[in-house]
Structure formats: structure tokens, C-alpha cells
Motif scaffolding. Structure first.
Motif, short mmCIF file in Angstrom:
data_model
loop_
_atom_site.label_atom_id
_atom_site.label_comp_id
_atom_site.label_asym_id
_atom_site.label_seq_id
_atom_site.Cartn_x
_atom_site.Cartn_y
_atom_site.Cartn_z
N GLY A 1 39.02 61.16 43.77
CA GLY A 1 38.85 62.16 42.72
C GLY A 1 38.91 63.58 43.25
O GLY A 1 38.64 64.54 42.51
N MET A 2 39.24 63.74 44.51
CA MET A 2 39.37 65.07 45.10
C MET A 2 40.75 65.64 44.79
O MET A 2 41.66 64.90 44.41
N THR A 3 40.91 66.95 44.99
CA THR A 3 42.22 67.56 44.78
C THR A 3 43.13 67.19 45.95
O THR A 3 42.67 66.93 47.07
N LYS A 4 44.44 67.19 45.68
CA LYS A 4 45.40 66.85 46.72
C LYS A 4 45.35 67.87 47.85
O LYS A 4 45.52 67.53 49.02
N LYS A 5 45.08 69.13 47.51
CA LYS A 5 45.00 70.18 48.53
C LYS A 5 43.84 69.90 49.49
O LYS A 5 44.00 70.02 50.71
N ASP A 6 42.69 69.53 48.95
CA ASP A 6 41.52 69.23 49.80
C ASP A 6 41.77 68.00 50.67
O ASP A 6 41.43 67.97 51.85
N LEU B 1 44.66 66.86 51.69
CA LEU B 1 45.64 67.23 52.71
C LEU B 1 44.96 67.94 53.88
O LEU B 1 45.25 67.66 55.04
N GLU B 2 44.04 68.87 53.58
CA GLU B 2 43.31 69.57 54.63
C GLU B 2 42.49 68.60 55.48
O GLU B 2 42.44 68.73 56.71
N ILE B 3 41.86 67.64 54.83
CA ILE B 3 41.04 66.67 55.54
C ILE B 3 41.91 65.78 56.43
O ILE B 3 41.59 65.56 57.61
N ILE B 4 43.01 65.28 55.91
CA ILE B 4 43.90 64.43 56.69
C ILE B 4 44.47 65.20 57.87
O ILE B 4 44.53 64.68 58.99
N ASP B 5 44.87 66.46 57.64
CA ASP B 5 45.37 67.28 58.74
C ASP B 5 44.31 67.49 59.81
O ASP B 5 44.59 67.43 61.01
N ALA B 6 43.07 67.73 59.38
CA ALA B 6 41.98 67.93 60.34
C ALA B 6 41.71 66.66 61.15
O ALA B 6 41.50 66.72 62.37
N ILE B 7 41.76 65.52 60.49
CA ILE B 7 41.53 64.25 61.18
C ILE B 7 42.63 64.01 62.21
O ILE B 7 42.35 63.66 63.37
N LYS C 1 52.65 62.26 52.21
CA LYS C 1 52.48 62.65 50.80
C LYS C 1 51.91 61.49 49.99
O LYS C 1 51.00 61.68 49.18
N GLY C 2 52.43 60.29 50.21
CA GLY C 2 51.92 59.12 49.52
C GLY C 2 50.46 58.85 49.86
O GLY C 2 49.67 58.48 49.00
N LEU C 3 50.11 59.04 51.13
CA LEU C 3 48.72 58.85 51.55
C LEU C 3 47.81 59.86 50.86
O LEU C 3 46.74 59.50 50.36
N VAL C 4 48.24 61.11 50.81
CA VAL C 4 47.45 62.16 50.15
C VAL C 4 47.26 61.80 48.68
O VAL C 4 46.16 61.89 48.14
#
Length: 89
Positions: free
Chosen positions: A15-20, A22-28, A4-7
Motif C-alpha cells: 500500500g506504499m507509493t511506488k516512489k517510496d 523504489l527508494e527502499i529497494i535502491d537503498a537495500i 519496475k515489476g518488483l516495485v
């Protein structure tokens, strides 16, 4: 720092949304897990390398009973820090 802290930090930095984010970090992380699970090496220049290696079988001891047990060989993940990460620590 947890996920959560990383997101939060990445969202603030980009400047991206937290939702976007989170999706990127999960994909990585899924991609790294999948690649390392197949035995591939994932190198992020300046950060580090994720890889898997074979841990050999060995003799262990049950701490409760003291009885000797055989531990099977298995593949385990490993991370080697890159030069950029080592310098910044």
C-alpha cells in the motif's frame, strides 16, 4: 520480473507509493553491494545469503585467435539460496 515489476508488486502488497518502494529497494541493493564489496556476508534468513569469494587465476583461450591467455584472480559476488526460497520453487 524486472525492477519496475518488483516495485509495482511491492507497492501493491504494502500500500506504499511506488516512489517510496523504489527508494527502499535502491537503498537495500546499494547496502548489499557495499557490504559484499567490502567482503562482508549479507544473510536474509529464509531467503538467502549474498557473499563474495576469490576466483583463482587460470589459463584461458581467446576464442577468436585460439591463443592461450592468463586470466587474473578476482573477487566475484555469489548468492546462495536459503531454505525458504528453495522450498517455494
Amino acid at each position: 520480473m524486472n525492477k519496475k515489476g518488483l516495485v509495482d508488486e511491492v507497492a501493491k502488497y504494502t500500500g506504499m507509493t511506488k516512489k517510496d518502494v523504489l527508494e527502499i529497494i535502491d537503498a537495500i541493493t546499494r547496502t548489499i553491494e557495499k557490504s559484499v564489496g567490502k567482503g562482508d556476508k549479507v544473510s536474509l534468513t529464509g531467503f538467502g545469503t549474498f557473499l563474495s569469494y576469490e576466483r583463482s587465476g587460470r589459463i584461458g583461450r581467446n576464442p577468436r585467435t585460439g591463443k592461450t591467455i592468463k586470466i587474473k584472480a578476482k573477487k566475484v559476488p555469489k548468492f546462495r539460496a536459503g531454505k525458504g526460497l528453495k522450498v517455494n520453487l
